[in-house]
Scaffold this motif. Structure first.
Motif, PDB file in Angstrom:
ATOM      1  N   VAL A  27     -29.611 -21.374 -18.647  1.00 39.13           N
ATOM      2  CA  VAL A  27     -28.824 -21.159 -19.588  1.00 39.13           C
ATOM      3  C   VAL A  27     -27.133 -21.322 -19.238  1.00 39.13           C
ATOM      4  O   VAL A  27     -26.393 -21.615 -19.888  1.00 39.13           O
ATOM      5  N   ALA A  28     -27.069 -20.972 -17.661  1.00 46.52           N
ATOM      6  CA  ALA A  28     -25.678 -20.951 -17.026  1.00 46.52           C
ATOM      7  C   ALA A  28     -25.400 -22.474 -17.041  1.00 46.52           C
ATOM      8  O   ALA A  28     -24.206 -22.955 -17.425  1.00 46.52           O
ATOM      9  N   LEU A  29     -26.293 -23.438 -16.936  1.00 46.98           N
ATOM     10  CA  LEU A  29     -26.131 -24.858 -17.009  1.00 46.98           C
ATOM     11  C   LEU A  29     -25.638 -25.284 -18.325  1.00 46.98           C
ATOM     12  O   LEU A  29     -24.597 -26.034 -18.379  1.00 46.98           O
ATOM     13  N   LEU A  36     -17.813 -28.305 -20.565  1.00 53.26           N
ATOM     14  CA  LEU A  36     -17.587 -29.779 -20.230  1.00 53.26           C
ATOM     15  C   LEU A  36     -17.329 -30.641 -21.362  1.00 53.26           C
ATOM     16  O   LEU A  36     -16.558 -31.454 -21.514  1.00 53.26           O
ATOM     17  N   LEU A  37     -18.186 -30.514 -22.479  1.00 53.06           N
ATOM     18  CA  LEU A  37     -17.974 -31.111 -23.530  1.00 53.06           C
ATOM     19  C   LEU A  37     -16.818 -30.879 -24.535  1.00 53.06           C
ATOM     20  O   LEU A  37     -16.281 -31.843 -25.047  1.00 53.06           O
ATOM     21  N   VAL A  38     -16.651 -29.739 -24.472  1.00 50.45           N
ATOM     22  CA  VAL A  38     -15.124 -29.202 -25.104  1.00 50.45           C
ATOM     23  C   VAL A  38     -14.034 -29.819 -24.519  1.00 50.45           C
ATOM     24  O   VAL A  38     -13.088 -30.261 -25.104  1.00 50.45           O
ATOM     25  N   ALA A  39     -14.060 -29.788 -23.135  1.00 48.64           N
ATOM     26  CA  ALA A  39     -13.067 -30.574 -22.137  1.00 48.64           C
ATOM     27  C   ALA A  39     -13.065 -31.870 -22.140  1.00 48.64           C
ATOM     28  O   ALA A  39     -12.081 -32.464 -21.867  1.00 48.64           O
ATOM     29  N   GLY A  40     -13.913 -32.413 -22.491  1.00 47.86           N
ATOM     30  CA  GLY A  40     -14.150 -33.947 -22.705  1.00 47.86           C
ATOM     31  C   GLY A  40     -14.406 -34.628 -21.378  1.00 47.86           C
ATOM     32  O   GLY A  40     -14.046 -35.658 -20.960  1.00 47.86           O
ATOM     33  N   ASP A  41     -14.800 -33.838 -20.264  1.00 46.52           N
ATOM     34  CA  ASP A  41     -15.135 -34.090 -18.840  1.00 46.52           C
ATOM     35  C   ASP A  41     -16.213 -34.812 -18.687  1.00 46.52           C
ATOM     36  O   ASP A  41     -17.381 -34.302 -18.212  1.00 46.52           O
ATOM     37  N   THR A  42     -16.201 -36.034 -18.911  1.00 46.24           N
ATOM     38  CA  THR A  42     -17.554 -36.970 -18.763  1.00 46.24           C
ATOM     39  C   THR A  42     -17.990 -37.242 -17.353  1.00 46.24           C
ATOM     40  O   THR A  42     -19.240 -37.163 -17.136  1.00 46.24           O
ATOM     41  N   ASP A  43     -17.291 -37.069 -16.699  1.00 44.58           N
ATOM     42  CA  ASP A  43     -17.644 -37.434 -15.114  1.00 44.58           C
ATOM     43  C   ASP A  43     -18.460 -35.952 -14.710  1.00 44.58           C
ATOM     44  O   ASP A  43     -19.616 -36.269 -13.828  1.00 44.58           O
ATOM     45  N   ALA A  44     -17.828 -35.039 -14.869  1.00 43.63           N
ATOM     46  CA  ALA A  44     -18.886 -33.637 -14.601  1.00 43.63           C
ATOM     47  C   ALA A  44     -19.879 -33.724 -15.372  1.00 43.63           C
ATOM     48  O   ALA A  44     -20.989 -33.100 -15.132  1.00 43.63           O
ATOM     49  N   THR A  47     -22.838 -35.617 -13.645  1.00 43.13           N
ATOM     50  CA  THR A  47     -23.378 -34.858 -12.625  1.00 43.13           C
ATOM     51  C   THR A  47     -24.295 -33.668 -13.133  1.00 43.13           C
ATOM     52  O   THR A  47     -25.352 -33.298 -12.517  1.00 43.13           O
ATOM     53  N   LEU A  48     -23.889 -33.015 -14.211  1.00 35.41           N
ATOM     54  CA  LEU A  48     -24.601 -31.718 -14.663  1.00 35.41           C
ATOM     55  C   LEU A  48     -25.873 -32.244 -15.255  1.00 35.41           C
ATOM     56  O   LEU A  48     -26.896 -31.478 -15.354  1.00 35.41           O
ATOM     57  N   THR A  49     -25.796 -33.405 -15.942  1.00 43.49           N
ATOM     58  CA  THR A  49     -27.042 -33.804 -16.557  1.00 43.49           C
ATOM     59  C   THR A  49     -28.268 -34.168 -15.710  1.00 43.49           C
ATOM     60  O   THR A  49     -29.465 -33.579 -16.007  1.00 43.49           O
ATOM     61  N   LYS A  50     -28.049 -34.318 -14.253  1.00 41.38           N
ATOM     62  CA  LYS A  50     -29.118 -34.481 -13.344  1.00 41.38           C
ATOM     63  C   LYS A  50     -29.673 -32.897 -12.909  1.00 41.38           C
ATOM     64  O   LYS A  50     -30.820 -32.892 -13.060  1.00 41.38           O
ATOM     65  N   ASP A  51     -28.513 -32.131 -12.795  1.00 43.13           N
ATOM     66  CA  ASP A  51     -28.914 -30.791 -12.754  1.00 43.13           C
ATOM     67  C   ASP A  51     -29.991 -30.201 -13.829  1.00 43.13           C
ATOM     68  O   ASP A  51     -30.762 -29.362 -13.556  1.00 43.13           O
ATOM     69  N   LYS A  52     -29.437 -30.278 -14.915  1.00 43.91           N
ATOM     70  CA  LYS A  52     -30.264 -29.828 -16.147  1.00 43.91           C
ATOM     71  C   LYS A  52     -31.425 -30.439 -16.272  1.00 43.91           C
ATOM     72  O   LYS A  52     -32.376 -29.799 -16.529  1.00 43.91           O
TER      73      LYS A  52
END
Length: 159
Positions: A27-29, A36-44, A47-52
């Motif tokens: 849930v924290a992820l 990140l989606l709201v901010a539009g930070d695609t690079d981050a 990285t998060l997608t792998k963790d998720k």
């Protein structure tokens, strides 16, 4: 259906506890993903997608282990079975209720993030369409900044 031993109940309690811990982290992820989606930070986001994905696989393994354990006890992998087995274990039942609530929260957040991704993709597709359209119909400007018709000139490389 056999009566569960104390070791069986302890194993179930440990699986439920591990599931609660993993779901809290999942849930924290999802919360980070939303930000990140709201901010539009695609690079981050990459990285998060792998963790998720890793966290999701861990949750799936735990769910599989719990279903297998319940199956060995002759029970289905259902809320009613867990409540029946843990009837005399109020702390385990409280943790199970937390697991159910976290799972609902994760499902809702994941749905919201999916909608945000769809919105972002539609926005990007619209922007890409505008750019491609402009590329197919370039407007040329003269020295005064006025548009002038394209074509009619000599093609480079022709005599």
């Amino acid at each position: 259906m056999r009566a569960p031993s104390p070791a069986d109940l302890q194993r179930l309690a440990l699986l439920i506890e591990a599931e609660a811990i993993q779901l809290r982290e999942f849930v924290a992820l999802l919360e980070r993903e939303e930000a990140l989606l709201v901010a539009g930070d695609t690079d981050a986001l990459l990285t998060l997608t792998k963790d998720k994905t890793d966290r999701y696989r861990q949750l799936q393994r735990l769910a599989d282990d719990k279903a297998l354990h319940l199956g060995r006890l002759g029970r289905s992998n259902a809320d009613a079975s867990i409540r029946e087995l843990c009837a005399g274990l109020p702390r385990v039942l409280a943790r199970w209720d937390e697991v159910l609530e976290l799972a609902r929260n994760a499902r809702e957040r994941n749905t919201l993030n999916g909608k945000l991704i769809t919105e972002r993709m539609q926005h990007n597709q619209a922007a890409l369409s505008v750019l491609l359209s402009a590329a197919n119909h370039p407007q040329l400007y003269d020295a005064a900044g006025q548009t002038r018709p394209t074509g009619g000139g000599r093609i480079l490389g022709s005599a």
